[in-house]
Scaffold this motif. Structure first.
Motif, PDB file in Angstrom:
ATOM      1  N   ILE A   1       0.747  -1.350  -0.037  1.00 57.43           N
ATOM      2  CA  ILE A   1      -0.027  -0.068   0.075  1.00 57.43           C
ATOM      3  C   ILE A   1       0.999   1.206   0.024  1.00 57.43           C
ATOM      4  CG2 ILE A   1      -1.666   1.424   1.304  1.00 57.43           C
ATOM      5  CD1 ILE A   1      -2.305  -1.591   2.731  1.00 57.43           C
ATOM      6  N   GLY A   2       0.355   2.176  -0.832  1.00 61.51           N
ATOM      7  CA  GLY A   2       1.100   3.631  -0.746  1.00 61.51           C
ATOM      8  C   GLY A   2       1.723   3.826  -2.018  1.00 61.51           C
ATOM      9  N   GLY A   3       2.860   4.757  -2.296  1.00 62.46           N
ATOM     10  CA  GLY A   3       3.397   5.477  -3.415  1.00 62.46           C
ATOM     11  C   GLY A   3       4.579   4.450  -3.957  1.00 62.46           C
TER      12      GLY A   3
ATOM     13  N   PRO B   1       0.578 -10.912  -3.921  1.00 60.57           N
ATOM     14  CA  PRO B   1       0.352 -10.345  -2.768  1.00 60.57           C
ATOM     15  C   PRO B   1      -1.257 -10.331  -2.918  1.00 60.57           C
ATOM     16  CG  PRO B   1       1.049  -8.635  -4.234  1.00 60.57           C
ATOM     17  CD  PRO B   1       1.748  -9.988  -4.749  1.00 60.57           C
ATOM     18  N   GLU B   2      -2.069 -10.538  -2.007  1.00 60.24           N
ATOM     19  CA  GLU B   2      -3.488 -10.510  -1.984  1.00 60.24           C
ATOM     20  C   GLU B   2      -4.171  -9.216  -2.418  1.00 60.24           C
ATOM     21  OE1 GLU B   2      -5.674 -12.584   1.099  1.00 60.24           O
ATOM     22  OE2 GLU B   2      -3.991 -13.412   1.720  1.00 60.24           O
ATOM     23  N   LYS B   3      -3.289  -8.074  -2.001  1.00 62.24           N
ATOM     24  CA  LYS B   3      -3.996  -6.866  -2.289  1.00 62.24           C
ATOM     25  C   LYS B   3      -2.806  -5.980  -2.611  1.00 62.24           C
ATOM     26  CE  LYS B   3      -7.766  -7.022   0.752  1.00 62.24           C
ATOM     27  NZ  LYS B   3      -8.881  -7.408  -0.181  1.00 62.24           N
ATOM     28  N   VAL B   4      -2.962  -4.985  -3.827  1.00 60.84           N
ATOM     29  CA  VAL B   4      -1.874  -4.004  -4.287  1.00 60.84           C
ATOM     30  C   VAL B   4      -2.634  -2.804  -4.284  1.00 60.84           C
ATOM     31  CG1 VAL B   4      -0.388  -3.107  -5.863  1.00 60.84           C
ATOM     32  CG2 VAL B   4      -0.547  -5.621  -5.381  1.00 60.84           C
ATOM     33  N   MET B   5      -2.301  -1.660  -3.561  1.00 65.37           N
ATOM     34  CA  MET B   5      -3.210  -0.611  -3.434  1.00 65.37           C
ATOM     35  C   MET B   5      -2.021   0.756  -3.715  1.00 65.37           C
ATOM     36  SD  MET B   5      -5.415  -1.052  -0.284  1.00 65.37           S
ATOM     37  CE  MET B   5      -6.422  -2.393  -0.108  1.00 65.37           C
ATOM     38  N   GLY B   6      -1.946   1.076  -5.004  1.00 68.02           N
ATOM     39  CA  GLY B   6      -1.112   2.093  -5.474  1.00 68.02           C
ATOM     40  C   GLY B   6      -1.758   3.494  -5.431  1.00 68.02           C
ATOM     41  N   CYS B   7      -0.919   4.527  -4.740  1.00 66.29           N
ATOM     42  CA  CYS B   7      -1.468   5.907  -4.545  1.00 66.29           C
ATOM     43  C   CYS B   7      -0.419   6.603  -4.709  1.00 66.29           C
ATOM     44  CB  CYS B   7      -2.321   6.088  -3.648  1.00 66.29           C
ATOM     45  SG  CYS B   7      -1.592   6.015  -1.752  1.00 66.29           S
TER      46      CYS B   7
ATOM     47  N   ILE C   1      -5.860  -1.300  -6.724  1.00 65.49           N
ATOM     48  CA  ILE C   1      -6.816  -0.246  -5.993  1.00 65.49           C
ATOM     49  C   ILE C   1      -5.836   0.954  -6.053  1.00 65.49           C
ATOM     50  CG2 ILE C   1      -8.400   0.266  -4.164  1.00 65.49           C
ATOM     51  CD1 ILE C   1      -8.697  -2.660  -3.678  1.00 65.49           C
ATOM     52  N   SER C   2      -6.584   2.271  -6.082  1.00 65.43           N
ATOM     53  CA  SER C   2      -6.035   3.521  -6.180  1.00 65.43           C
ATOM     54  C   SER C   2      -6.703   4.149  -4.653  1.00 65.43           C
ATOM     55  CB  SER C   2      -5.728   3.857  -7.292  1.00 65.43           C
ATOM     56  OG  SER C   2      -5.074   5.431  -7.193  1.00 65.43           O
ATOM     57  N   PRO C   3      -6.240   4.042  -3.546  1.00 71.92           N
ATOM     58  CA  PRO C   3      -6.829   4.866  -2.498  1.00 71.92           C
ATOM     59  C   PRO C   3      -6.657   6.197  -2.487  1.00 71.92           C
ATOM     60  CG  PRO C   3      -5.319   3.183  -1.683  1.00 71.92           C
ATOM     61  CD  PRO C   3      -4.898   3.136  -3.133  1.00 71.92           C
ATOM     62  N   ALA C   4      -7.547   7.050  -2.144  1.00 65.39           N
ATOM     63  CA  ALA C   4      -7.508   8.498  -2.257  1.00 65.39           C
ATOM     64  C   ALA C   4      -7.936   9.361  -0.950  1.00 65.39           C
ATOM     65  CB  ALA C   4      -8.506   8.826  -3.257  1.00 65.39           C
TER      66      ALA C   4
END
Length: 266
Positions: free
Chosen positions: A209-211, A234-240, A255-258
């Motif tokens: 998760i993250g940048g 990985p089960e989850k990848v969240m790029g922001c 996913i792209s968290p905001a």
């Protein structure tokens, strides 16, 4: 145990989020389990506090604040932390750094990248080695990179290249594997993951998760990251933040968290 991540500040506002929430280039996450509460990065200024208030989130009684590195968009909000806040980071976070170009053999500074922060107001823990913040939270310490890339210069007698050696990540040891939270990922996603596996002895990665600093990455580098993620699964990848639309295009099922998002990891 459930891990909750509230996105206090990111480049964009989440769909359906309060329109009074501030968005700025930067990152600030509040990461909590049932026992501990860690503020990861502060963004460039006090916007993270404004947004926390709008989101009904208290930043009282933090276990620690962790700074990923000394760029202004991640540590510029430190002056808005309460007096004597516990801050964990690399010694290099205090370096004075600039974006720069080399013109005919002469280095020309373009823009200051480090904030002007008085860290003496706080209970700052400067370390190059990992710190066990709690039973499950770990500060990674300095991340080894075989061939580091320079991002500007550090202002010293020699105007040294800035390899962002101060960049570290927040690690959470979940029952389903490591959750790795990055600020910008200057040190490279592959290097970061391998470092976290090495210092924890845990190979399974539950979430990244993250940048990821892929907004202007070459197709070769993106292909290498893509292949690596397929390998570690990985089960989850969240790029922001600095992952960028170009980077997200190459990372399937990302996913792209905001700003305003609330992420819950079981």
């Amino acid at each position: 145990m459930t891990l909750t991540i509230n996105v206090l500040l990111e480049n964009r506002r989440a769909a359906g989020a309060d329109k009074a929430l501030t968005t700025k280039a930067g990152l600030s996450l509040l990461v909590q389990d049932g026992s501990d509460s860690v503020l990861f990065d502060t963004g460039p200024d006090g916007s993270f506090l404004h947004n926390a208030d709008r989101m009904g989130i208290s930043l009282d009684n933090l276990t620690a604040t962790v700074l990923s590195h000394g760029h202004y968009d991640h540590s510029g909000g430190v002056p808005w932390l309460p007096e004597n806040s516990r801050i964990i980071c690399h010694p290099g976070v205090q370096d004075v750094r600039y974006a720069a170009v080399n013109l005919l053999g002469r280095v020309k500074k373009i823009k200051r990248l480090s904030p002007q922060v008085d860290y003496s107001r706080h209970a700052i823990e400067l370390t190059r080695t990992p710190v066990h913040i709690s039973e499950r939270f770990i500060w990674s310490g300095e991340i080894e990179v075989p061939s580091p890339k320079a991002y500007g210069i550090i202002e010293d007698a020699n105007s040294s290249p800035d390899y962002v050696t101060d960049e570290g990540v927040l690690i959470y040891k979940s029952d389903r594997g490591l959750i790795i939270i990055t600020g910008c990922g200057h040190r490279g996603v592959i290097n970061i993951v391998r470092h976290c596996q090495k210092i924890t002895g845990i190979d399974k990665i539950y979430a990244l998760i993250g940048g990821f600093h892929l907004r202007t990455a070459s197709p070769l580098r993106l292909w290498q990251v893509q292949r690596f993620l397929k390998h570690i699964k990985p089960e989850k990848v969240m790029g922001c933040h600095c992952t960028g639309p170009w980077g997200l295009l190459w990372l399937p099922n990302t996913i792209s968290p905001a700003t305003g998002d609330k992420i819950i990891l079981e």
